[in-house]
Write a protein that holds these residues in place. Structure first.
Motif, PDB file in Angstrom:
ATOM      1  N   ALA A 143      -6.241  -0.065   0.304  1.00  0.00           N
ATOM      2  CA  ALA A 143      -5.598  -1.213   1.243  1.00  0.00           C
ATOM      3  C   ALA A 143      -4.310  -1.399   0.750  1.00  0.00           C
ATOM      4  CB  ALA A 143      -6.488  -2.423   1.189  1.00  0.00           C
ATOM      5  N   PHE A 144      -3.351  -1.273   1.883  1.00  0.00           N
ATOM      6  CA  PHE A 144      -2.099  -1.235   2.003  1.00  0.00           C
ATOM      7  C   PHE A 144      -1.524  -2.793   2.408  1.00  0.00           C
ATOM      8  CE2 PHE A 144      -3.067   3.080   1.458  1.00  0.00           C
ATOM      9  CZ  PHE A 144      -2.173   3.424   0.306  1.00  0.00           C
ATOM     10  N   GLU A 145      -0.550  -3.311   1.870  1.00  0.00           N
ATOM     11  CA  GLU A 145       0.540  -4.212   2.476  1.00  0.00           C
ATOM     12  C   GLU A 145       1.063  -3.710   3.662  1.00  0.00           C
ATOM     13  OE1 GLU A 145      -0.005  -7.254   1.880  1.00  0.00           O
ATOM     14  OE2 GLU A 145      -0.663  -7.464  -0.200  1.00  0.00           O
ATOM     15  N   GLU A 152       8.802  -2.693   1.784  1.00  0.00           N
ATOM     16  CA  GLU A 152       7.898  -1.548   2.396  1.00  0.00           C
ATOM     17  C   GLU A 152       6.619  -1.537   2.043  1.00  0.00           C
ATOM     18  OE1 GLU A 152       9.594   1.893   0.040  1.00  0.00           O
ATOM     19  OE2 GLU A 152      11.435   1.919   0.933  1.00  0.00           O
ATOM     20  N   SER A 153       5.746  -0.895   2.779  1.00  0.00           N
ATOM     21  CA  SER A 153       4.364  -0.912   2.561  1.00  0.00           C
ATOM     22  C   SER A 153       4.143  -0.282   1.234  1.00  0.00           C
ATOM     23  CB  SER A 153       3.548   0.012   3.669  1.00  0.00           C
ATOM     24  OG  SER A 153       2.373   0.229   3.563  1.00  0.00           O
ATOM     25  N   ARG A 154       3.059  -0.972   0.796  1.00  0.00           N
ATOM     26  CA  ARG A 154       2.621  -0.677  -0.853  1.00  0.00           C
ATOM     27  C   ARG A 154       1.055  -0.757  -1.008  1.00  0.00           C
ATOM     28  NH1 ARG A 154       1.084  -5.056  -3.793  1.00  0.00           N
ATOM     29  NH2 ARG A 154       1.928  -6.963  -3.122  1.00  0.00           N
ATOM     30  N   LEU A 155       0.501  -0.262  -1.690  1.00  0.00           N
ATOM     31  CA  LEU A 155      -0.758  -0.438  -2.273  1.00  0.00           C
ATOM     32  C   LEU A 155      -1.139  -1.648  -2.775  1.00  0.00           C
ATOM     33  CD1 LEU A 155      -3.493   1.085  -2.441  1.00  0.00           C
ATOM     34  CD2 LEU A 155      -3.037   1.751  -4.864  1.00  0.00           C
ATOM     35  N   ALA A 156      -2.057  -2.134  -1.952  1.00  0.00           N
ATOM     36  CA  ALA A 156      -2.329  -3.726  -2.672  1.00  0.00           C
ATOM     37  C   ALA A 156      -3.667  -3.732  -3.461  1.00  0.00           C
ATOM     38  CB  ALA A 156      -2.562  -4.688  -1.498  1.00  0.00           C
ATOM     39  N   ASN A 180      -4.213   7.363   8.407  1.00  0.00           N
ATOM     40  CA  ASN A 180      -4.756   6.059   9.338  1.00  0.00           C
ATOM     41  C   ASN A 180      -4.643   4.977   8.179  1.00  0.00           C
ATOM     42  OD1 ASN A 180      -4.765   4.057  11.264  1.00  0.00           O
ATOM     43  ND2 ASN A 180      -6.979   4.539  11.320  1.00  0.00           N
ATOM     44  N   PRO A 181      -3.943   4.687   7.312  1.00  0.00           N
ATOM     45  CA  PRO A 181      -4.229   3.909   6.161  1.00  0.00           C
ATOM     46  C   PRO A 181      -4.641   2.516   6.562  1.00  0.00           C
ATOM     47  CG  PRO A 181      -1.670   4.178   6.422  1.00  0.00           C
ATOM     48  CD  PRO A 181      -2.525   5.046   7.258  1.00  0.00           C
ATOM     49  N   LEU A 197     -10.838  -6.316  10.044  1.00  0.00           N
ATOM     50  CA  LEU A 197     -12.187  -6.206  10.775  1.00  0.00           C
ATOM     51  C   LEU A 197     -12.145  -5.837  12.204  1.00  0.00           C
ATOM     52  CD1 LEU A 197     -14.002  -8.879   8.618  1.00  0.00           C
ATOM     53  CD2 LEU A 197     -13.748  -6.690   7.898  1.00  0.00           C
ATOM     54  N   GLY A 198     -10.948  -6.532  12.659  1.00  0.00           N
ATOM     55  CA  GLY A 198     -11.171  -5.916  14.319  1.00  0.00           C
ATOM     56  C   GLY A 198     -10.640  -4.724  14.470  1.00  0.00           C
ATOM     57  N   ASP A 199     -10.301  -3.886  13.601  1.00  0.00           N
ATOM     58  CA  ASP A 199     -10.348  -2.414  13.821  1.00  0.00           C
ATOM     59  C   ASP A 199     -11.409  -1.559  13.750  1.00  0.00           C
ATOM     60  OD1 ASP A 199      -7.541  -3.249  14.508  1.00  0.00           O
ATOM     61  OD2 ASP A 199      -6.853  -2.618  12.282  1.00  0.00           O
TER      62      ASP A 199
END
Length: 709
Positions: A143-145, A152-156, A180-181, A197-199
């Motif tokens: 899961a990524f920010e 920048e996007s990072r692993l959360a 498609n992270p 969850l909407g995805d």
């Protein structure tokens, strides 16, 4: 702990009476605590802030050590209120009464608000171990920010879709991969609360466990599970944590919704201005008294307390209340559901005894308070409540829970229609519209914290005694139309004490030996003496009375519409030591003659006055009337022979240098507000005859005694 033999004997007699009628009457409560210097917003109006969660964790550590050994500590999340950045947390203690302990290794839990020592690799290894043990390794998702303008996007963290069906742990393939992270919603809450969850396709499993490291703590988000599966998962996490020697673990997410008496659950909840304790239900008052004492001891160990020192030295409760709840072990055995006439009996008794509404509550009472009476709302409310009581009493078939809810939900509200803010609150009784609405609980909201938990326990015992009396002998007296005298009389401590004594006499007439004197410390805390004027052959005592702050008109503040109260008035009670004093002298306040009335042999008069400025407020033409010039005047000569000034605020400066740091400093500030006035001795002034009104027989409203300009 209350050690009085008489009190404990009386409590035991209550339980015997309930047992004789085969009634189990559970009771719980919501005491609140604050810090000694509650200057931060989270200790005044805000529910959450930088400090409160740390206090909750440290208090939980005390409770686990002394009360609930080997319990699990868990941070769950509740309502998300408009204008608040996150859902409010509730730091829970879950203690197993049956079966294996949930978490014997307390030292591995994060029970403070400090940095932990874990790196992200620890979270990755833990979720890998969980998935492997459940044979679900292929379902772990990173899961990524989301990237922002500044980051920048990072692993959360890591996510494992998870549920339990047909005796098997199951997962699902969510549509995320390297190309498609999974992008979390932006926020500062655990990964498990920010999942997109909407995805997901409509028929895909939406429950998930997540693991991450934040501030060095390993946060493990537990999905919604039944108790048996919850136990299995917690045990697995324990075993993996022990094997890897992990520390600084924070379990969060969802506690099991149904505990089936296997667990004792105590919560420490973020509430506006306070830390609120959700005390688990007790079957007897003795058990309730024990847990309340234990909670207060744990709170004191981490520097939390039951009272707030005001700037002027006054001492009040926390302001967050100490509500008391009563119900049954289950809906099937609930004493109010089994015999709904008991609800009618309760409503009638409470309405006819205003002391039950005002004596135990906080600084602010009346229509705009947190617990208004039904006859402080719309004029039709009392009449309609009487119709409802007759309906409950006269039904050929006892109304079920849904019918009772329909009888009461539109009557037991505050002036805005809020069911949660009624004095007697039924929104957790049988309310299908609320997630926690089917608890069979009647909540008594007109209760505040006091300086000692023993007094709070006695207040709860008093209410339990009244309920037992009503269960034995239903109360059918008609509702009383107090009209204006409700506030005129019962905002004064003399009338409240008179009503408390009447209730105790009624209890004694029904074989319940509750002594009014046991409640004297509460009276002295809620209505302390603020000064004494010595006069020839006697004295005049000034005691704090109760006040209602009127609601002002609606105002727009940003995106919200609010109504504030006018808190510019105060009320005190004068009491003469001997009514014969009035044969030779009279009391004047700001040159207005004070009209006394005799109550149970005492000569009293209430005084309402403008003590401070406020905006918005009523009556801008009325100046601040503090300090009060209090003079005892000889009738023959017209001369002042005794005098004092009573200041509501600092007599020496426009402001105080912060809150009192200690109770001793608070006492000094209170004492400084009462000043003898020898310069007024011998003064002859023209007396102002009091301007009275039909609404006020026992209270002189000084705001109406303004001399023409």
């Amino acid at each position: 702990m209350i050690q009085s033999n008489e009190v404990n004997a009386m409590a035991a007699k209550l339980e015997s009476k309930l047992q004789a009628k085969q009634i189990t009457l559970t009771m719980g409560g919501e005491p609140t605590y604050i810090v000694a210097q509650p200057d931060a917003e989270e200790w005044n109006n805000a529910a959450m802030g930088e400090q409160k969660l740390g206090f909750a964790r440290r208090m939980t550590a005390e409770l686990i050590r002394d009360v609930y050994p080997q319990a699990l500590a868990m941070q769950v999340f509740g309502k998300w209120y408009p204008g608040e950045p996150l859902p409010r947390w509730n730091f829970m203690t879950l203690h197993a009464q049956q079966g294996e302990a949930l978490w014997p290794e307390t030292k591995r839990l994060m029970l403070d608000d400090v940095e932990g020592a874990n790196k992200p690799e620890a979270a990755a290894n833990l979720i890998q171990g969980i998935a492997q043990a459940l044979d679900l390794e292929d379902h772990i998702i990173e899961a990524f920010e989301q990237a922002t303008q500044h980051t920048e996007s990072r692993l959360a963290g890591w996510v494992l879709p998870l549920d339990f069906e047909d005796d098997t742990w199951i997962s699902a393939k969510w549509p995320f991969n390297h190309n498609n992270p999974m992008q979390l919603f932006v926020g500062d809450s655990p990964v498990g609360l920010r999942l997109p969850l909407g995805d997901l396709p409509a028929d895909t499993l939406r429950k998930a466990l997540s693991v991450e490291v934040r501030r060095g703590a390993i946060e493990i988000f537990i999905p919604p599970l039944d108790l048996s599966e919850f136990r299995i998962l917690i045990k697995l996490i324990r075993q993996l944590a022990n094997s890897a020697d992990l520390h600084d673990l924070l379990l969060c997410g969802y506690a099991p919704s149904e505990t089936n008496d296997e667990l004792v659950v105590l919560g420490l909840a973020a509430d506006p201005g306070v830390l609120e304790v959700n005390v688990p239900p007790s079957k007897t008052w003795q058990d309730y008294n024990t847990i309340l004492t234990q909670c207060t001891k744990a709170a004191a160990a981490v520097d939390l307390q039951l009272t707030k020192l005001q700037l002027n030295g006054s001492v009040y409760g926390t302001g967050g209340g100490s509500h008391i709840t009563f119900g049954g072990e289950s809906l099937d055995t609930n004493p109010f559901l089994k015999d709904p006439k008991r609800i009618s009996s309760l409503l009638r008794y409470w309405q006819r005894h205003p002391a039950l509404s005002y004596f135990f509550t906080g600084q602010h009472v009346g229509p705009g308070s947190q617990a208004p009476r039904v006859d402080e709302g719309p004029r039709h409310g009392l009449y309609e409540l009487e119709v409802a009581c007759e309906g409950l009493e006269g039904a050929s078939t006892p109304p079920d829970g849904l019918a009772i809810d329909q009888f009461l939900k539109n009557l037991m509200t505050d002036s805005s229609g809020n069911t949660h803010r009624a004095e007697l609150c039924f929104d957790k009784f049988y309310n299908l519209a609320s997630p926690n609405g089917l608890l069979g609980i009647v909540e008594f909201r007109a209760f505040e914290t006091y300086a000692r938990s023993e007094w709070m326990s006695l207040a709860a015992l008093f209410i339990r005694a009244v309920l037992v009396r009503l269960f034995e002998s239903p109360y059918t007296e008609p509702l009383k139309r107090f009209g204006p005298e409700l506030h005129d009389r019962y905002f004064l401590p003399a009338f409240l004490w008179q009503d408390i004594q009447a209730i105790c006499e009624d209890l004694q007439a029904h074989g319940i030996p509750f002594e009014a004197q046991w409640l004297q410390p509460i009276l002295d805390f809620r209505s302390p003496s603020v000064g004494t004027l010595e006069v020839p052959n006697g004295s005049i005592d000034l005691r704090q009375a109760f006040e209602s702050w009127p609601l002002m008109a609606e105002e727009s503040r940003g995106s919200s519409t609010v109504r504030v109260v006018d808190n510019s008035t105060d009320r005190i009670q004068f009491t003469l030591s001997d009514k014969k004093l009035l044969e030779s002298g009279e009391l004047r306040v700001n040159d207005v003659r004070v009209p006394f009335e005799e109550i149970d042999g005492l000569m009293i008069c209430g005084l309402r006055y403008k003590c401070a400025s406020a905006y918005p407020a009523l009556h801008p033409h009325v100046p601040i009337q503090s300090p009060l010039w209090i003079e005892w005047v000889d009738k023959d000569s017209g001369k002042t022979i005794s005098a004092a000034h009573y200041h509501y605020w600092n007599p020496d400066a426009p402001a105080y240098d912060g809150r009192p740091r200690t109770s001793e400093i608070a006492a000094e500030r209170r004492a400084a507000r009462w000043q003898n006035a020898p310069e007024l001795i011998g003064r002859i002034a023209e007396v102002i005859e009091p301007k009275l009104a039909p609404e006020y027989r026992f209270t002189l409203d000084l705001r109406r005694q303004i001399k023409p300009g």
